[in-house]
Motif scaffolding. Structure first.
Motif, PDB file in Angstrom:
ATOM      1  N   CYS A  19      21.671  32.813  49.319  1.00  0.00           N
ATOM      2  CA  CYS A  19      21.176  33.732  50.345  1.00  0.00           C
ATOM      3  C   CYS A  19      21.079  35.150  49.793  1.00  0.00           C
ATOM      4  O   CYS A  19      20.076  35.835  49.976  1.00  0.00           O
ATOM      5  CB  CYS A  19      22.084  33.690  51.569  1.00  0.00           C
ATOM      6  N   ALA A  20      22.132  35.600  49.091  1.00  0.00           N
ATOM      7  CA  ALA A  20      22.141  36.950  48.533  1.00  0.00           C
ATOM      8  C   ALA A  20      21.096  37.114  47.442  1.00  0.00           C
ATOM      9  O   ALA A  20      20.472  38.169  47.315  1.00  0.00           O
ATOM     10  CB  ALA A  20      23.533  37.267  47.981  1.00  0.00           C
ATOM     11  N   LEU A  21      20.879  36.070  46.669  1.00  0.00           N
ATOM     12  CA  LEU A  21      19.891  36.111  45.592  1.00  0.00           C
ATOM     13  C   LEU A  21      18.496  36.391  46.139  1.00  0.00           C
ATOM     14  O   LEU A  21      17.687  37.067  45.495  1.00  0.00           O
ATOM     15  CB  LEU A  21      19.917  34.784  44.834  1.00  0.00           C
ATOM     16  N   SER A  22      18.234  35.881  47.331  1.00  0.00           N
ATOM     17  CA  SER A  22      16.905  36.068  47.930  1.00  0.00           C
ATOM     18  C   SER A  22      16.662  37.504  48.379  1.00  0.00           C
ATOM     19  O   SER A  22      15.531  37.875  48.692  1.00  0.00           O
ATOM     20  CB  SER A  22      16.729  35.121  49.122  1.00  0.00           C
ATOM     21  N   LYS A  23      17.734  38.329  48.396  1.00  0.00           N
ATOM     22  CA  LYS A  23      17.616  39.687  48.925  1.00  0.00           C
ATOM     23  C   LYS A  23      17.496  40.760  47.845  1.00  0.00           C
ATOM     24  O   LYS A  23      17.346  41.941  48.160  1.00  0.00           O
ATOM     25  CB  LYS A  23      18.820  40.003  49.817  1.00  0.00           C
ATOM     26  N   ILE A  24      17.578  40.376  46.570  1.00  0.00           N
ATOM     27  CA  ILE A  24      17.450  41.365  45.503  1.00  0.00           C
ATOM     28  C   ILE A  24      16.053  41.299  44.905  1.00  0.00           C
ATOM     29  O   ILE A  24      15.296  40.347  45.143  1.00  0.00           O
ATOM     30  CB  ILE A  24      18.525  41.161  44.413  1.00  0.00           C
ATOM     31  N   LEU A  50      27.940  44.882  44.045  1.00  0.00           N
ATOM     32  CA  LEU A  50      29.102  45.765  44.092  1.00  0.00           C
ATOM     33  C   LEU A  50      28.736  47.178  43.653  1.00  0.00           C
ATOM     34  O   LEU A  50      29.209  48.157  44.244  1.00  0.00           O
ATOM     35  CB  LEU A  50      30.217  45.205  43.213  1.00  0.00           C
ATOM     36  N   SER A  51      27.891  47.296  42.633  1.00  0.00           N
ATOM     37  CA  SER A  51      27.474  48.615  42.159  1.00  0.00           C
ATOM     38  C   SER A  51      26.750  49.382  43.258  1.00  0.00           C
ATOM     39  O   SER A  51      27.039  50.561  43.519  1.00  0.00           O
ATOM     40  CB  SER A  51      26.570  48.481  40.929  1.00  0.00           C
ATOM     41  N   LYS A  52      25.805  48.728  43.909  1.00  0.00           N
ATOM     42  CA  LYS A  52      25.049  49.404  44.975  1.00  0.00           C
ATOM     43  C   LYS A  52      25.951  49.747  46.164  1.00  0.00           C
ATOM     44  O   LYS A  52      25.819  50.814  46.773  1.00  0.00           O
ATOM     45  CB  LYS A  52      23.867  48.543  45.415  1.00  0.00           C
ATOM     46  N   TYR A  53      26.855  48.841  46.481  1.00  0.00           N
ATOM     47  CA  TYR A  53      27.797  49.095  47.573  1.00  0.00           C
ATOM     48  C   TYR A  53      28.663  50.309  47.253  1.00  0.00           C
ATOM     49  O   TYR A  53      28.832  51.214  48.091  1.00  0.00           O
ATOM     50  CB  TYR A  53      28.673  47.860  47.786  1.00  0.00           C
ATOM     51  N   LEU A  62      21.233  55.052  50.003  1.00  0.00           N
ATOM     52  CA  LEU A  62      20.805  53.758  50.515  1.00  0.00           C
ATOM     53  C   LEU A  62      20.468  52.835  49.344  1.00  0.00           C
ATOM     54  O   LEU A  62      20.104  53.312  48.258  1.00  0.00           O
ATOM     55  CB  LEU A  62      19.581  53.929  51.413  1.00  0.00           C
ATOM     56  N   PRO A  63      20.567  51.520  49.531  1.00  0.00           N
ATOM     57  CA  PRO A  63      20.269  50.591  48.435  1.00  0.00           C
ATOM     58  C   PRO A  63      18.901  50.827  47.793  1.00  0.00           C
ATOM     59  O   PRO A  63      18.767  50.738  46.562  1.00  0.00           O
ATOM     60  CB  PRO A  63      20.336  49.219  49.117  1.00  0.00           C
ATOM     61  N   ASP A  64      17.891  51.139  48.593  1.00  0.00           N
ATOM     62  CA  ASP A  64      16.547  51.360  48.054  1.00  0.00           C
ATOM     63  C   ASP A  64      16.449  52.638  47.231  1.00  0.00           C
ATOM     64  O   ASP A  64      15.473  52.830  46.490  1.00  0.00           O
ATOM     65  CB  ASP A  64      15.519  51.404  49.187  1.00  0.00           C
ATOM     66  N   GLU A  65      17.429  53.529  47.370  1.00  0.00           N
ATOM     67  CA  GLU A  65      17.432  54.786  46.612  1.00  0.00           C
ATOM     68  C   GLU A  65      18.151  54.630  45.271  1.00  0.00           C
ATOM     69  O   GLU A  65      18.175  55.578  44.480  1.00  0.00           O
ATOM     70  CB  GLU A  65      18.117  55.884  47.426  1.00  0.00           C
ATOM     71  N   LEU A 223      29.503  43.396  50.889  1.00  0.00           N
ATOM     72  CA  LEU A 223      28.421  43.673  49.938  1.00  0.00           C
ATOM     73  C   LEU A 223      27.066  43.212  50.470  1.00  0.00           C
ATOM     74  O   LEU A 223      26.041  43.837  50.210  1.00  0.00           O
ATOM     75  CB  LEU A 223      28.682  42.969  48.608  1.00  0.00           C
ATOM     76  N   CYS A 224      27.069  42.108  51.160  1.00  0.00           N
ATOM     77  CA  CYS A 224      25.797  41.498  51.585  1.00  0.00           C
ATOM     78  C   CYS A 224      25.974  40.819  52.931  1.00  0.00           C
ATOM     79  O   CYS A 224      26.117  39.596  52.982  1.00  0.00           O
ATOM     80  CB  CYS A 224      25.317  40.505  50.525  1.00  0.00           C
TER      81      CYS A 224
END
Length: 226
Positions: A19-24, A50-53, A62-65, A223-224
């Motif tokens: 599920c998480a793999l589909s979100k990166i 973890l890095s983005k979190y 934000l994650p997109d930034e 994290l996700c």
């Protein structure tokens, strides 16, 4: 500055991994899927999440930034954010991340059956002297402590193995870890060792003197969220 820890292999079920793999993004997904073993795939995915979190929590991004790049020695950094510093490491079950406004390096090592003779090639004289004072399990534990301290420093300065490992040492002096390079004590860098698990050595190096004395454990759901 903050230090984050996740027990990645226990936290990520196979279903949660998919599920998480589909979100990166596709490029990151392709890199992860090149690994042969599912354990390596989970550690790589946990490292990204973890890095983005951690960066988002400390710096409010934000994650997109958050877009990752590497310097010429391979050290990762956040593109276009000169005041944002982070570093990750993984070994065995764990993935760890340190985030700071100053250069930082982190390293975790699973204590295993490594031949301690490699210390003759990669440790400084001061480190070898400290190791010679121990025996048995205490000696093995100190070996991995020194190894993770050295790796944390190398990762902090961002020069990779262009800095010879036997050229410097990190040893306890007057009750704290200090860096000695070519016979001279250098107090520009600060170190901390964490006891997350008796089977692991986790160390951080930073130019920031305010290294936290405790880590922050996170769960996969942090994290996700799914």
């Amino acid at each position: 500055m903050q230090v984050y820890v996740i027990n990645a292999l226990n936290e990520l079920s196979d279903a949660e991994f998919e599920c998480a793999l589909s979100k990166i993004d596709p490029e990151q997904k392709d890199r992860i899927m090149r690994f042969h073993f599912i354990e390596d795939k989970k550690r790589a995915l946990a490292g990204i999440l973890l890095s983005k979190y951690a960066i988002g929590k400390v710096f409010g991004l934000l994650p997109d930034e958050i877009r990752f790049e590497k310097n010429k020695y391979g050290k990762p950094h956040v593109a276009g954010r000169s005041g944002v510093h982070y570093n990750i490491s993984h070994s065995g079950d764990y993935v760890v991340c340190a985030v700071s406004s100053s250069p930082v390096g982190i390293d975790v090592q699973e204590i295993s059956g490594q031949n301690l003779d490699v210390a003759d090639r990669f440790f400084s004289q001061e480190e070898r002297d400290a190791l010679a004072m121990c025996e048995g399990d205490a000696k093995r534990k100190l070996f991995y402590e020194i190894w993770s301290l050295k790796e944390a420093y190398i990762k902090c300065i961002g020069m990779g193995l262009s800095k010879p490992l036997d050229e410097f040492g990190v040893v306890k002096e007057s009750g704290k870890y200090r860096l000695i390079d070519k016979g001279e004590w250098i107090d520009e860098y600060h170190f901390c060792k964490y006891d997350i698990d008796e089977r692991y050595s986790l160390c951080v190096c930073s130019q920031d003197a305010s290294i936290p004395t405790e880590t922050e454990y996170v769960k996969f759901k942090d994290l996700c969220p799914i």
